[in-house]
Design an enzyme around this catalytic site. Structure first.
Site, PDB file in Angstrom:
ATOM      1  N   GLY A 294       5.316  -2.399   5.990  1.00 30.26           N
ATOM      2  CA  GLY A 294       5.434  -1.577   4.795  1.00 30.26           C
ATOM      3  C   GLY A 294       6.797  -0.932   4.846  1.00 30.26           C
TER       4      GLY A 294
ATOM      5  N   TYR B  12      -4.822  -0.516  -4.743  1.00 31.48           N
ATOM      6  CA  TYR B  12      -3.495   0.065  -4.553  1.00 31.48           C
ATOM      7  C   TYR B  12      -2.925   0.514  -5.904  1.00 31.48           C
ATOM      8  CZ  TYR B  12      -3.634  -2.143   0.116  1.00 31.48           C
ATOM      9  OH  TYR B  12      -3.984  -2.527   1.383  1.00 31.48           O
TER      10      TYR B  12
ATOM     11  N   ALA C 172       1.477   2.792  12.359  1.00 27.30           N
ATOM     12  CA  ALA C 172       0.543   3.917  12.183  1.00 27.30           C
ATOM     13  C   ALA C 172       1.028   4.835  11.061  1.00 27.30           C
ATOM     14  CB  ALA C 172       0.360   4.675  13.500  1.00 27.30           C
TER      15      ALA C 172
ATOM     16  N   GLN D  41       5.764   5.149  -4.788  1.00 27.91           N
ATOM     17  CA  GLN D  41       7.028   5.593  -4.188  1.00 27.91           C
ATOM     18  C   GLN D  41       8.227   4.802  -4.683  1.00 27.91           C
ATOM     19  OE1 GLN D  41       5.402   5.248  -0.016  1.00 27.91           O
ATOM     20  NE2 GLN D  41       6.659   7.060   0.291  1.00 27.91           N
TER      21      GLN D  41
ATOM     22  N   SER E 185     -11.875  -7.184   5.758  1.00 29.24           N
ATOM     23  CA  SER E 185     -10.973  -6.168   6.308  1.00 29.24           C
ATOM     24  C   SER E 185     -11.819  -5.051   6.906  1.00 29.24           C
ATOM     25  CB  SER E 185     -10.058  -5.618   5.209  1.00 29.24           C
ATOM     26  OG  SER E 185      -9.191  -4.643   5.744  1.00 29.24           O
TER      27      SER E 185
ATOM     28  N   THR F 226       9.791   1.603   2.348  1.00 27.04           N
ATOM     29  CA  THR F 226      10.190   2.210   1.077  1.00 27.04           C
ATOM     30  C   THR F 226      11.683   2.037   0.807  1.00 27.04           C
ATOM     31  OG1 THR F 226      10.411   4.338   2.204  1.00 27.04           O
ATOM     32  CG2 THR F 226       8.346   3.951   1.032  1.00 27.04           C
TER      33      THR F 226
ATOM     34  N   TRP G  83       0.829  -1.218   0.000  1.00 32.73           N
ATOM     35  CA  TRP G  83       0.000   0.000   0.000  1.00 32.73           C
ATOM     36  C   TRP G  83       0.864   1.270   0.000  1.00 32.73           C
ATOM     37  CZ3 TRP G  83      -1.796   3.291   4.443  1.00 32.73           C
ATOM     38  CH2 TRP G  83      -2.713   4.260   4.012  1.00 32.73           C
TER      39      TRP G  83
ATOM     40  N   ASP H 154       1.119  -8.904   0.561  1.00 29.96           N
ATOM     41  CA  ASP H 154      -0.256  -8.392   0.574  1.00 29.96           C
ATOM     42  C   ASP H 154      -0.462  -7.311  -0.480  1.00 29.96           C
ATOM     43  OD1 ASP H 154      -2.867  -8.280   2.011  1.00 29.96           O
ATOM     44  OD2 ASP H 154      -2.257  -6.212   2.379  1.00 29.96           O
TER      45      ASP H 154
END
Ligand code: NDP
Length: 332
Positions: free
Chosen positions: A290, A57, A214, A30, A155, A292, A24, A52
């Site tokens: 997640g 997305y 978060a 990105q 979800s 980057t 996501w 996932d």
């Protein structure tokens, strides 16, 4: 690095890595194919077996990118679990929600873009109040019967909706939902800890958690404003930045700074502490990370080593920070 533990996805027989990896915001928006593929390889080499995704997305480009990466990486199909989610597939009325039509279309789109013959996990990304639950349960049951999907789930559904879906599936003799994908982190706990508590043993519900940091607040990076290139700085994420700048967001940033002190005493970083804290809950099947960059992913994967340091005294200190407002008043 510590060996990856594997946990059962609820009462199913599927063993999912305690840490998994999602796409996501990151994939396509990105990071490009080379970086995405590098991160997937890094995760896989560390024992991650679950990747996932969702049809929404990057409007399908995240699935496309992951499919391209999976093809180039060439891992045995039996060695990894891949998911997608249905709900926001396009602008037209037929391209969203959980109608039988869109549930089937999104599955076929996901299979094509991800370049796989079946989806291990297929989630209803949100509840759809304009589609009878029985229609969605039947549609999911059919996909399972056809072998296009192995396990289906939800979800951010309410506990009652999940229980009702189970009842309908049992009555129809089709596959019931196996797992839920809720947000769970030091700031968002209600669904996992309270609402779903009655479902874990009775229905064998598994949980695949999202946003353990978060969206980055639990890295401490937002203490001095919004760094360039970070998620909150991106065009299209204004809604998330508004949350960050709200009174609640500012409180969270302050709490993150206090949590960072606990982390430092434990000899780890704040993201590692926050991820380990999610893992300490035995109702958690997997924590979806997640990242980057390779550095972020490496740091987050090392959270496994921090888990044994979370004893009762540490957990109590953490609790005192997240439950209390700076004024000393209880949060609830
Ligand atoms: P996190 O809350 O962990 O946020 C991840 C982001 O935080 C990264 O992309 C990066 O953003 C930043 N970050 C991560 N690690 C570090 C670090 N060590 N140091 C500094 N910054 C760091 O998880 P996500 O919100 O990405 O959620 C994880 C996955 O969960 C998603 O990929 C998706 O698969 C799933 N998900 C599901 C949802 C649902 O509704 N079912 C909703 C949301 C997510 P940056 O570098 O840009 O600051």
């Amino acid at each position: 690095m510590m060996e990856m533990p594997y946990r059962r996805l609820g009462s199913s027989g599927l063993k999912v890595s305690a840490l998994s990896f999602g796409s996501w915001v990151t994939f396509h928006k990105q990071i490009d194919l080379a970086t995405s593929m590098g991160l997937m390889r890094q995760a896989y080499d560390a024992g991650v077996n679950f990747f996932d995704n969702a049809e929404s997305y990057a409007s399908g480009d995240s699935e496309r990118l992951m499919g391209e990466a999976l093809q180039q990486l060439g891992w045995p199909r039996s060695s990894y679990i891949v998911s997608t989610k249905v709900y926001w597939g396009g602008k037209l009325p037929t391209q969203k929600g959980l109608s039988k039509k869109h549930v089937r279309d999104a599955c076929d789109n996901g299979l094509r873009r991800l370049k796989v013959d079946y989806l291990d996990l297929y989630f209803c990304h949100r509840p759809d109040h304009e589609t009878p639950l029985e229609e969605t349960v039947r549609a999911m049951g059919e996909l399972v019967q056809q072998g296009k999907v192995l396990y289906w789930g939800t979800s951010e559904w309410e506990a009652d909706q999940i229980a009702e879906a189970h009842g309908i599936a049992r009555a129809l003799g089709v596959a019931p939902p196996t797992m839920e994908q809720p947000q769970y982190n030091l700031f968002e706990r209600t669904k996992v800890e309270r609402d779903y508590a009655r479902l874990y043993d009775s229905l064998g519900l598994g949980t695949t958690l999202w946003s353990p940091l978060a969206s980055g607040i639990l890295t401490g990076k937002y203490a001095q404003g919004v760094p360039d290139g970070s998620r909150m700085s991106l065009a299209g994420m204004e809604w998330l930045r508004a949350e960050l700048e709200s009174a609640q967001g500012r409180l969270r940033v302050a709490q993150a700074q206090q949590l960072a002190l606990v982390a430092r005493e434990l000899g780890c970083s704040l993201p590692q502490l926050a991820i380990a804290w999610c893992l300490r809950n035995p109702r958690v099947s997997t924590v979806i990370l997640g990242a980057t960059s390779s550095r972020q992913l490496q740091e987050n994967l090392t959270a496994l080593e921090v888990l044994p340091r979370l004893d009762a005294a540490v957990l109590e200190r953490i609790e005192a920070i997240v439950q209390t407002k700076p004024t000393g008043r209880a949060q609830y």
